[in-house]
Design a protein around this motif. Sequence first.
Motif, PDB file in Angstrom:
ATOM      1  N   LEU A 288      54.723  37.284  32.104  1.00 15.85           N
ATOM      2  CA  LEU A 288      54.522  36.049  32.847  1.00 15.85           C
ATOM      3  C   LEU A 288      53.027  35.904  33.141  1.00 15.85           C
ATOM      4  O   LEU A 288      52.458  36.716  33.883  1.00 15.85           O
ATOM      5  CB  LEU A 288      55.303  36.073  34.166  1.00 15.85           C
ATOM      6  CG  LEU A 288      56.829  36.028  34.032  1.00 15.85           C
ATOM      7  CD1 LEU A 288      57.491  36.462  35.329  1.00 15.85           C
ATOM      8  CD2 LEU A 288      57.283  34.634  33.642  1.00 15.85           C
ATOM      9  N   PRO A 289      52.337  34.916  32.560  1.00 11.74           N
ATOM     10  CA  PRO A 289      50.900  34.749  32.812  1.00 11.74           C
ATOM     11  C   PRO A 289      50.628  34.409  34.279  1.00 11.74           C
ATOM     12  O   PRO A 289      51.435  33.762  34.942  1.00 11.74           O
ATOM     13  CB  PRO A 289      50.511  33.569  31.912  1.00 11.74           C
ATOM     14  CG  PRO A 289      51.595  33.503  30.877  1.00 11.74           C
ATOM     15  CD  PRO A 289      52.842  33.939  31.575  1.00 11.74           C
ATOM     16  N   VAL A 290      49.488  34.868  34.771  1.00 11.62           N
ATOM     17  CA  VAL A 290      49.060  34.574  36.139  1.00 11.62           C
ATOM     18  C   VAL A 290      47.938  33.532  36.071  1.00 11.62           C
ATOM     19  O   VAL A 290      46.970  33.694  35.339  1.00 11.62           O
ATOM     20  CB  VAL A 290      48.573  35.847  36.861  1.00 11.62           C
ATOM     21  CG1 VAL A 290      48.055  35.496  38.265  1.00 11.62           C
ATOM     22  CG2 VAL A 290      49.692  36.867  36.947  1.00 11.62           C
ATOM     23  N   ARG A 291      48.109  32.487  36.851  1.00 14.17           N
ATOM     24  CA  ARG A 291      47.153  31.385  36.815  1.00 14.17           C
ATOM     25  C   ARG A 291      46.482  31.226  38.180  1.00 14.17           C
ATOM     26  O   ARG A 291      47.137  31.325  39.228  1.00 14.17           O
ATOM     27  CB  ARG A 291      47.880  30.096  36.434  1.00 14.17           C
ATOM     28  CG  ARG A 291      46.970  28.904  36.180  1.00 14.17           C
ATOM     29  CD  ARG A 291      47.798  27.700  35.747  1.00 14.17           C
ATOM     30  NE  ARG A 291      48.533  27.982  34.533  1.00 14.17           N
ATOM     31  CZ  ARG A 291      48.024  27.904  33.313  1.00 14.17           C
ATOM     32  NH1 ARG A 291      46.741  27.565  33.153  1.00 14.17           N
ATOM     33  NH2 ARG A 291      48.762  28.168  32.250  1.00 14.17           N
ATOM     34  N   GLY A 292      45.166  30.996  38.155  1.00 14.61           N
ATOM     35  CA  GLY A 292      44.413  30.738  39.377  1.00 14.61           C
ATOM     36  C   GLY A 292      44.059  29.272  39.507  1.00 14.61           C
ATOM     37  O   GLY A 292      44.429  28.453  38.644  1.00 14.61           O
TER      38      GLY A 292
ATOM     39  N   GLY B 249      50.289  36.502  43.821  1.00 12.54           N
ATOM     40  CA  GLY B 249      49.595  36.063  45.021  1.00 12.54           C
ATOM     41  C   GLY B 249      48.608  37.092  45.530  1.00 12.54           C
ATOM     42  O   GLY B 249      47.589  36.741  46.144  1.00 12.54           O
ATOM     43  N   GLU B 250      48.848  38.367  45.294  1.00 12.68           N
ATOM     44  CA  GLU B 250      47.947  39.418  45.758  1.00 12.68           C
ATOM     45  C   GLU B 250      46.585  39.353  45.083  1.00 12.68           C
ATOM     46  O   GLU B 250      45.594  39.877  45.606  1.00 12.68           O
ATOM     47  CB  GLU B 250      48.580  40.787  45.510  1.00 12.68           C
ATOM     48  CG  GLU B 250      49.795  41.074  46.392  1.00 12.68           C
ATOM     49  CD  GLU B 250      50.424  42.412  46.060  1.00 12.68           C
ATOM     50  OE1 GLU B 250      49.894  43.101  45.156  1.00 12.68           O
ATOM     51  OE2 GLU B 250      51.442  42.769  46.690  1.00 12.68           O
ATOM     52  N   VAL B 251      46.490  38.723  43.906  1.00 11.16           N
ATOM     53  CA  VAL B 251      45.206  38.587  43.204  1.00 11.16           C
ATOM     54  C   VAL B 251      44.752  37.132  43.190  1.00 11.16           C
ATOM     55  O   VAL B 251      43.961  36.723  42.352  1.00 11.16           O
ATOM     56  CB  VAL B 251      45.298  39.153  41.763  1.00 11.16           C
ATOM     57  CG1 VAL B 251      45.478  40.654  41.797  1.00 11.16           C
ATOM     58  CG2 VAL B 251      46.436  38.493  40.981  1.00 11.16           C
ATOM     59  N   GLY B 252      45.287  36.342  44.125  1.00 11.49           N
ATOM     60  CA  GLY B 252      44.866  34.959  44.262  1.00 11.49           C
ATOM     61  C   GLY B 252      45.405  34.029  43.203  1.00 11.49           C
ATOM     62  O   GLY B 252      44.806  32.975  42.937  1.00 11.49           O
ATOM     63  N   GLY B 253      46.506  34.391  42.602  1.00  7.38           N
ATOM     64  CA  GLY B 253      47.075  33.557  41.548  1.00  7.38           C
ATOM     65  C   GLY B 253      48.512  33.184  41.810  1.00  7.38           C
ATOM     66  O   GLY B 253      49.080  33.454  42.868  1.00  7.38           O
ATOM     67  N   SER B 254      49.091  32.552  40.823  1.00  9.32           N
ATOM     68  CA  SER B 254      50.499  32.151  40.888  1.00  9.32           C
ATOM     69  C   SER B 254      51.069  32.199  39.482  1.00  9.32           C
ATOM     70  O   SER B 254      50.333  32.331  38.495  1.00  9.32           O
ATOM     71  CB  SER B 254      50.631  30.737  41.466  1.00  9.32           C
ATOM     72  OG  SER B 254      49.997  29.786  40.613  1.00  9.32           O
ATOM     73  N   ILE B 255      52.382  32.123  39.380  1.00  3.79           N
ATOM     74  CA  ILE B 255      53.024  32.058  38.062  1.00  3.79           C
ATOM     75  C   ILE B 255      53.730  30.720  37.937  1.00  3.79           C
ATOM     76  O   ILE B 255      54.155  30.115  38.927  1.00  3.79           O
ATOM     77  CB  ILE B 255      54.047  33.198  37.864  1.00  3.79           C
ATOM     78  CG1 ILE B 255      55.162  33.096  38.898  1.00  3.79           C
ATOM     79  CG2 ILE B 255      53.372  34.551  37.888  1.00  3.79           C
ATOM     80  CD1 ILE B 255      56.396  33.886  38.533  1.00  3.79           C
TER      81      ILE B 255
ATOM     82  N   ARG C 173      41.407  27.730  38.809  1.00  2.00           N
ATOM     83  CA  ARG C 173      40.568  27.215  37.719  1.00  2.00           C
ATOM     84  C   ARG C 173      41.092  27.583  36.334  1.00  2.00           C
ATOM     85  O   ARG C 173      40.391  27.441  35.343  1.00  2.00           O
ATOM     86  CB  ARG C 173      39.136  27.758  37.880  1.00  2.00           C
ATOM     87  CG  ARG C 173      38.478  27.318  39.182  1.00  2.00           C
ATOM     88  CD  ARG C 173      37.093  27.898  39.292  1.00  2.00           C
ATOM     89  NE  ARG C 173      36.451  27.521  40.565  1.00  2.00           N
ATOM     90  CZ  ARG C 173      35.244  27.931  40.939  1.00  2.00           C
ATOM     91  NH1 ARG C 173      34.552  28.759  40.136  1.00  2.00           N
ATOM     92  NH2 ARG C 173      34.747  27.561  42.103  1.00  2.00           N
ATOM     93  N   GLY C 174      42.270  28.102  36.284  1.00  2.00           N
ATOM     94  CA  GLY C 174      42.833  28.476  34.978  1.00  2.00           C
ATOM     95  C   GLY C 174      43.434  29.862  35.008  1.00  2.00           C
ATOM     96  O   GLY C 174      43.718  30.429  36.066  1.00  2.00           O
ATOM     97  N   LEU C 175      43.613  30.451  33.822  1.00  2.40           N
ATOM     98  CA  LEU C 175      44.249  31.754  33.723  1.00  2.40           C
ATOM     99  C   LEU C 175      43.412  32.828  34.397  1.00  2.40           C
ATOM    100  O   LEU C 175      42.174  32.779  34.391  1.00  2.40           O
ATOM    101  CB  LEU C 175      44.444  32.143  32.244  1.00  2.40           C
ATOM    102  CG  LEU C 175      45.535  31.423  31.464  1.00  2.40           C
ATOM    103  CD1 LEU C 175      45.560  31.945  30.026  1.00  2.40           C
ATOM    104  CD2 LEU C 175      46.885  31.598  32.117  1.00  2.40           C
ATOM    105  N   LEU C 176      44.098  33.799  34.969  1.00  2.00           N
ATOM    106  CA  LEU C 176      43.478  35.006  35.494  1.00  2.00           C
ATOM    107  C   LEU C 176      43.847  36.172  34.578  1.00  2.00           C
ATOM    108  O   LEU C 176      44.875  36.128  33.902  1.00  2.00           O
ATOM    109  CB  LEU C 176      43.953  35.276  36.919  1.00  2.00           C
ATOM    110  CG  LEU C 176      43.604  34.244  37.980  1.00  2.00           C
ATOM    111  CD1 LEU C 176      44.219  34.627  39.323  1.00  2.00           C
ATOM    112  CD2 LEU C 176      42.098  34.085  38.106  1.00  2.00           C
ATOM    113  N   PRO C 177      43.031  37.220  34.517  1.00  2.00           N
ATOM    114  CA  PRO C 177      43.298  38.329  33.582  1.00  2.00           C
ATOM    115  C   PRO C 177      44.363  39.293  34.097  1.00  2.00           C
ATOM    116  O   PRO C 177      44.162  40.502  34.162  1.00  2.00           O
ATOM    117  CB  PRO C 177      41.917  38.989  33.451  1.00  2.00           C
ATOM    118  CG  PRO C 177      41.284  38.772  34.780  1.00  2.00           C
ATOM    119  CD  PRO C 177      41.740  37.404  35.217  1.00  2.00           C
ATOM    120  N   TYR C 178      45.546  38.727  34.481  1.00  2.00           N
ATOM    121  CA  TYR C 178      46.643  39.540  34.986  1.00  2.00           C
ATOM    122  C   TYR C 178      47.948  39.049  34.373  1.00  2.00           C
ATOM    123  O   TYR C 178      48.077  37.867  34.068  1.00  2.00           O
ATOM    124  CB  TYR C 178      46.744  39.440  36.511  1.00  2.00           C
ATOM    125  CG  TYR C 178      45.504  39.913  37.230  1.00  2.00           C
ATOM    126  CD1 TYR C 178      45.239  41.274  37.369  1.00  2.00           C
ATOM    127  CD2 TYR C 178      44.611  38.996  37.758  1.00  2.00           C
ATOM    128  CE1 TYR C 178      44.076  41.696  38.015  1.00  2.00           C
ATOM    129  CE2 TYR C 178      43.454  39.412  38.395  1.00  2.00           C
ATOM    130  CZ  TYR C 178      43.208  40.758  38.527  1.00  2.00           C
ATOM    131  OH  TYR C 178      42.075  41.189  39.171  1.00  2.00           O
TER     132      TYR C 178
END
Length: 298
Positions: A287-291, A234-240, A293-298
């Motif tokens: 665990l991939p991080v998803r935003g 969540g800190e980088v605008g994503g979710s798992i 619009r799709g995957l985030l590089p985290y």
Amino acid sequence: MASNDFLLEVRTEEIPASALAPARADLLRKATEALAEEGLAPVEGQALATPRRLILWLRGVPERQEDRASEVLGPPAAAAYDSAGKPTRAAEGFARAQKVDVGDLVLVDSPRGRTVAARRTVAGRPAGDVLGEVIPRVVASLSFPKTMRWGSGEYAFVRPVRGLLALFAGQLVPMSIDGVTSGNRTVGHRILANEEFTVNGHDDYFRRLRSSHVEPDGEVRRMAILQAARGLAGEVGGSIEPDLDLAAVLADLVEFPGIVRGAYSAEFLDLPEEITTTAMRVHQKYLPVRGPRGLLPY
């Protein structure tokens, strides 16, 4: 009859994550079945595990076995008594072997016909004595995909045994597994709290273990990992995604859950998503991080 708790910890070198869940189930089932056969069935039980320890907690184990009546069949009545009704040498030998007086032998009807039998009351044994015999056999019988041998090479187990804690009603239960004798001490996390401490019972054990950076419950570890991962994503605008299978593997790789967020070059996002996520999940246990619009590089 009074009841008490039994606590066991078999401390080992690191057990593979894939072996922990089956070992937990195997340990609880075999221990409860073996004790039930001895007349010491617990009220309930729980098996837990970390990479370095197998833990068994049994609540409501009777303090001792009930006394039981024993009947052992001997020779046929015709061989046990002569024509005058006096015991023969066969009857005397049977009575001596069963440690009863020949005059206490009785006649019963059996599938073999009229037969001599010895009846006696077998006194129940203290639970601690029975546990000290049964539990090492149960541990030795646990099934693992692969086992190894160490030391003299006579004992096979998933990993070398390094410590053994066994308490019944807060008192030490003497036993031994491959030469490792039981005690009332264990150690905390290998890095964060690698010191021995004394345990005086079930509640004290779990309290001291957790304060030494060891969470014995794999489900608690799993939920902590997922919660921390959601926060960092969540800190980088994503979710798992709630990858419960991978989270369970991660939980069984550690004694104390901790999560860090890593980053990779955004150019890898040009690859098909299946390639990226498979590499992360399967090969690296990430665990991939998803935003949105799709995957985030985290």
